[in-house]
Design an enzyme around this catalytic site. Structure first.
Site, mmCIF file in Angstrom:
data_model
loop_
_atom_site.group_PDB
_atom_site.id
_atom_site.type_symbol
_atom_site.label_atom_id
_atom_site.label_comp_id
_atom_site.label_asym_id
_atom_site.label_seq_id
_atom_site.Cartn_x
_atom_site.Cartn_y
_atom_site.Cartn_z
ATOM 1 C CB CYS A 96 -6.281 -12.920 134.952
ATOM 2 S SG CYS A 96 -6.353 -11.606 136.156
ATOM 3 C CB CYS A 170 -6.680 -19.211 129.488
ATOM 4 S SG CYS A 170 -5.566 -17.838 129.818
ATOM 5 C CB CYS A 174 -3.900 -18.066 127.103
ATOM 6 S SG CYS A 174 -4.401 -19.178 128.433
#
Length: 218
Positions: A96, A170, A174
């Site tokens: 992340c 996302c 991403c």
């Protein structure tokens, strides 16, 4: 069902050049054993916003459907077994942006729940100075794991090259992380939310972790 974006190959146009397979970092394509032409194996690895396969196909055989998130393809990624070529345990990276909350919790739960099947790492693209204190507190409360003692914030180049990439959520696009297989778990960031909301995300991570473990170990 699939997340809603999906490349479709027109076999009548495909020339078996496999440029789509060569450029894709997420294991979406492979050659068909019978025809030799490219086919979509997907594995939920198709990354929203990429469109690389559609742009690079020299004969226009690939069409990219579902950008608005409304398309459901008859595909259940939770039963898909990743096709991995490796020696030893696969390395799974949980990704992340800030590597401070969701991915850190996933790394901790991966090490606790699935260390017999795969190695767990986490990383981000723009680090914060510390792991989210609510994540630290709740993971310690629920599982007895002190992430401040066992983990740290990491960038993508601080971890080994992964075999499997799990994007925690996302919403637009991403990052491109080379791997043999990728998924987007689509989890909301619980930062700043109530303990109940935080615990719900933790519960979802645990459920998805156990399913991932089962599919990789099959």
């Amino acid at each position: 069902m699939s997340r809603g974006w999906y490349p479709i190959i027109d076999e009548s146009k495909c020339t078996s050049c496999m440029i789509c397979n060569d450029m894709c970092n997420h294991g979406v394509f492979k050659p068909d054993d019978v025809t030799g032409k490219s086919k979509v194996v997907y594995g939920n690895g198709c990354i929203h916003g990429c469109h690389g396969c559609e742009r690079k196909c020299p004969v226009g055989a690939i069409h990219y459907f579902g950008d608005d998130g409304t398309l459901n393809v008859d595909y259940n990624f939770e039963t898909y077994k990743p096709e991995l070529k490796l020696d030893g345990k696969p390395k799974v990276a949980f990704i992340c942006v800030h590597n401070s909350c969701r991915s850190q919790m996933a790394e901790a739960l991966g090490k606790k729940l699935a260390s017999d099947v795969f190695e767990s790492y986490s990383a981000g693209t723009a680090l914060k100075s510390h792991i989210n204190p609510d994540a630290v507190r709740l993971i310690k409360e629920i599982y007895g794991i002190d992430m401040e003692q066992t983990q740290r914030n990491k960038l993508l180049n601080d971890i080994p090259p992964p075999d499997v990439v799990i994007f925690m959520g996302c919403n637009v696009s991403c990052p491109h992380v080379p791997s043999q297989y990728a998924e987007n778990w689509g989890l909301e960031d619980p930062t700043g939310k109530s303990d109940d909301e935080f615990k719900d995300i933790i519960r979802q991570i645990e459920e998805k972790m156990l399913k991932l473990k089962e599919r990789i170990s099959q």
